[in-house]
Design an enzyme around this catalytic site. Structure first.
Site, mmCIF file in Angstrom:
data_model
loop_
_atom_site.group_PDB
_atom_site.id
_atom_site.type_symbol
_atom_site.label_atom_id
_atom_site.label_comp_id
_atom_site.label_asym_id
_atom_site.label_seq_id
_atom_site.Cartn_x
_atom_site.Cartn_y
_atom_site.Cartn_z
ATOM 1 N N GLU A 179 46.058 101.440 33.819
ATOM 2 C CA GLU A 179 45.048 101.811 34.811
ATOM 3 C C GLU A 179 44.532 103.190 34.418
ATOM 4 O OE1 GLU A 179 43.919 99.754 36.948
ATOM 5 O OE2 GLU A 179 45.473 98.232 36.680
ATOM 6 N N GLU A 184 35.426 105.498 42.686
ATOM 7 C CA GLU A 184 35.305 104.128 42.202
ATOM 8 C C GLU A 184 36.619 103.640 41.588
ATOM 9 O OE1 GLU A 184 33.376 106.619 41.360
ATOM 10 O OE2 GLU A 184 31.447 106.151 42.342
ATOM 11 N N ASP A 197 50.114 93.539 37.023
ATOM 12 C CA ASP A 197 49.151 92.799 36.204
ATOM 13 C C ASP A 197 49.774 92.317 34.896
ATOM 14 O OD1 ASP A 197 47.404 93.288 38.221
ATOM 15 O OD2 ASP A 197 45.975 94.464 37.058
#
Length: 231
Positions: free
Chosen positions: A9, A52, A155
């Site tokens: 990430e 974001e 993930d």
């Protein structure tokens, strides 16, 4: 065969504009199956967190402020990777960020040839279909209902299951003609087994007579010899 399913990430899309890694998650596979060994690390990006990016992974600058910087974990991270193949969803993105971090510290980059891109695999296998991780989980009936945010370790765990399905399930490369369902109701290959009557093994009278005739021709068979002084 050892492989590492890897995900990161980040604070944004491009390391060349100052964006950094904030989380690394890795799952070890052996012969395509998870071994239970994982690597997981949050990182201080030494910068702010754009709104974001926060909406994607939920990692705030405050949460990451006391986490180690990449330089502090690079040795352990590289040791975990070893020389294994890296299985990554959209490999170019993650490899670019990892190599940017390595470059800052003077380490050689990881070659793209070490990576397997599961996005490319999915697009080849299912042309025209969505190839994101959520879509592939739905296709393969992999439970991802606990995935409210993107998380590198979660993930990677989901991707390990997706990867196994992309390569053909637990028997990659074998296309068995019959189909059926397993205990979870999922389709899969079924092998029809035919029962065979046991073969008779007892000798008959003719075989016993032939054996006795053969033994009778032997000269001084070892089992009839007298033991010597040392025996």
């Amino acid at each position: 065969m050892r492989e590492i399913v890897l995900d990161t990430e980040t604070t944004g899309f491009d390391p060349l504009t100052g964006h950094r890694i904030v989380e690394i998650g890795c799952v070890e596979l052996f012969n395509h199956l998870p071994t239970g060994k994982v690597y997981h690390q949050y990182l201080n990006p030494e910068r702010d967190m754009p709104e974001e990016a926060f909406k994607v992974h939920g990692l705030s600058a405050q949460f990451l402020s006391d986490k180690p910087v990449f330089a502090e974990i690079v040795a352990d991270f590289m040791e975990f990777l070893g020389d294994s193949i890296l299985v990554i969803h959209n490999a170019e993105f993650d490899m670019r960020f990892i190599n940017a971090e390595l470059n800052r510290l003077g380490f050689p980059p990881l070659p793209m040839s070490r990576s397997i891109d599961t996005v490319a695999m999915a697009r080849k296998k299912f042309p025209g279909a969505q190839a994101n991780l959520d879509a592939l989980c739905r296709r393969f009936e992999i439970d991802n209902t606990h995935r409210s945010f993107h998380g590198a370790l979660l993930d990677s765990e989901l991707l390990a299951e997706v990867y196994l399905q992309l390569i053909g399930g637990r028997q990659p490369g074998f296309e068995l003609g019959l189909s059926g369902t397993n205990s979870r109701g999922q389709s899969g290959a079924v092998v029809e087994r035919k029962l065979r009557a046991p073969r008779p093994h007892a000798v008959n009278a003719e075989e016993l007579e032939a054996h006795a005739a053969f033994v009778g021709k032997l000269k001084k068979p070892i089992w009839l010899r007298e033991p010597d002084a040392e025996g």
